[in-house]
Design a protein around this motif. Structure first.
Motif, PDB file in Angstrom:
ATOM      1  N   UNK A  65       0.830  -1.219   0.000  1.00  0.00           N
ATOM      2  CA  UNK A  65       0.000   0.000   0.000  1.00  0.00           C
ATOM      3  C   UNK A  65       0.856   1.256   0.000  1.00  0.00           C
ATOM      4  N   UNK A  66       1.877   1.263   0.853  1.00  0.00           N
ATOM      5  CA  UNK A  66       2.763   2.432   0.880  1.00  0.00           C
ATOM      6  C   UNK A  66       3.483   2.587  -0.458  1.00  0.00           C
ATOM      7  N   UNK A  67       3.971   1.477  -0.931  1.00  0.00           N
ATOM      8  CA  UNK A  67       4.686   1.443  -2.184  1.00  0.00           C
ATOM      9  C   UNK A  67       3.821   2.008  -3.329  1.00  0.00           C
ATOM     10  N   UNK A  68       2.546   1.624  -3.362  1.00  0.00           N
ATOM     11  CA  UNK A  68       1.638   2.127  -4.406  1.00  0.00           C
ATOM     12  C   UNK A  68       1.355   3.615  -4.213  1.00  0.00           C
ATOM     13  N   UNK A  69       1.311   4.061  -2.949  1.00  0.00           N
ATOM     14  CA  UNK A  69       1.153   5.505  -2.676  1.00  0.00           C
ATOM     15  C   UNK A  69       2.308   6.297  -3.263  1.00  0.00           C
ATOM     16  N   UNK A  70       3.513   5.723  -3.224  1.00  0.00           N
ATOM     17  CA  UNK A  70       4.695   6.432  -3.721  1.00  0.00           C
ATOM     18  C   UNK A  70       4.697   6.479  -5.252  1.00  0.00           C
ATOM     19  N   UNK A  97      -1.615  -7.553  -5.968  1.00  0.00           N
ATOM     20  CA  UNK A  97      -0.461  -6.938  -5.305  1.00  0.00           C
ATOM     21  C   UNK A  97      -0.930  -5.950  -4.243  1.00  0.00           C
ATOM     22  N   UNK A  98      -2.053  -5.267  -4.501  1.00  0.00           N
ATOM     23  CA  UNK A  98      -2.549  -4.215  -3.603  1.00  0.00           C
ATOM     24  C   UNK A  98      -3.195  -4.760  -2.325  1.00  0.00           C
TER      25      UNK A  98
END
Ligand SMILES: Nc1nc2c(c(=O)[nH]1)N[C@H]1C(S)=C(S)[C@@H](COP(=O)(O)O)O[C@H]1N2
Ligand SMILES: [Mo]
Length: 169
Positions: A65-70, A97-98
């Motif tokens: 989730x953090x990774x997708x936010x970035x 993945x999410x």
């Protein structure tokens, strides 16, 4: 099946990780960049498609989730393909993945990931068969179409849900 038989030896200082394709913010991270992200812990079971499982694994790293936010996927991003330093690839629909327990990890059961288990950094997608969880992570491409990875080309499933026993495509 465990790995392709060659286990790359990558020191954290030599490790880089990049993301490209249908994202608003492509990244290239060093080890220090990765370790500077918010850290999380997840406990999960893992299931290999060849019927072995390993229970109660404690993983530490950066949540999907953090990774997708970035990286901020564009609306056209539908499938991810992960690349390992050993040349391995595997594809996953973005919504898998999410999942809330997907994590990009540097530690397993309180110690740095060993080379054998994909150190310095691997992916863990607990709700899918373990072949979807790339070791020695190097690169992720966000695609608008589905590009099959190493095992998927050889007939394994594009999703790989163990509870549905989605082994083959
Ligand atoms: N880069 C890479 N990741 C990989 C593989 C591989 O060959 N190369 N094998 C997959 C398979 S089939 C399994 S079961 C798990 C094995 O992980 P482990 O060695 O930590 O048990 O890694 C997965 N990730
Ligand atoms: Mo596997």
């Amino acid at each position: 099946m465990l790995d392709l038989g060659n286990q790359p030896n990558i020191a954290p200082k030599d490790w880089t990780f990049s993301v490209a394709g249908h994202v608003t913010h492509p990244i290239k991270w060093t080890w220090n960049d990765f370790m500077a992200q918010p850290q999380e812990t997840v406990t999960s079971d893992i299931h290999c498609v060849t019927a072995w499982s390993r229970f109660d694994n404690l993983w530490q790293g950066v949540s999907a989730r953090h990774f997708l936010d970035v990286v901020k996927p564009k609306p056209t991003a539908k499938f991810l393909i992960f690349h390992g330093y050993d040349g391995y690839t595997t594809n996953v629909p973005i919504e898998h993945f999410a999942a809330s327990d997907t994590i990009v990890v540097h530690s397993w059961n309180g110690a740095p990931l060993t080379r054998e288990h994909g150190g310095p950094v691997r992916v863990v997608i607990p709700h899918l068969y373990f072949w979807k969880s790339t070791k020695w992570l190097k690169y992720v491409l966000f695609n608008d179409n589905e590009v099959p990875g190493y095992w998927e080309v050889r007939g394994y499933n594009a999703v790989g849900d163990p509870w549905r026993e989605e082994r083959y495509g």
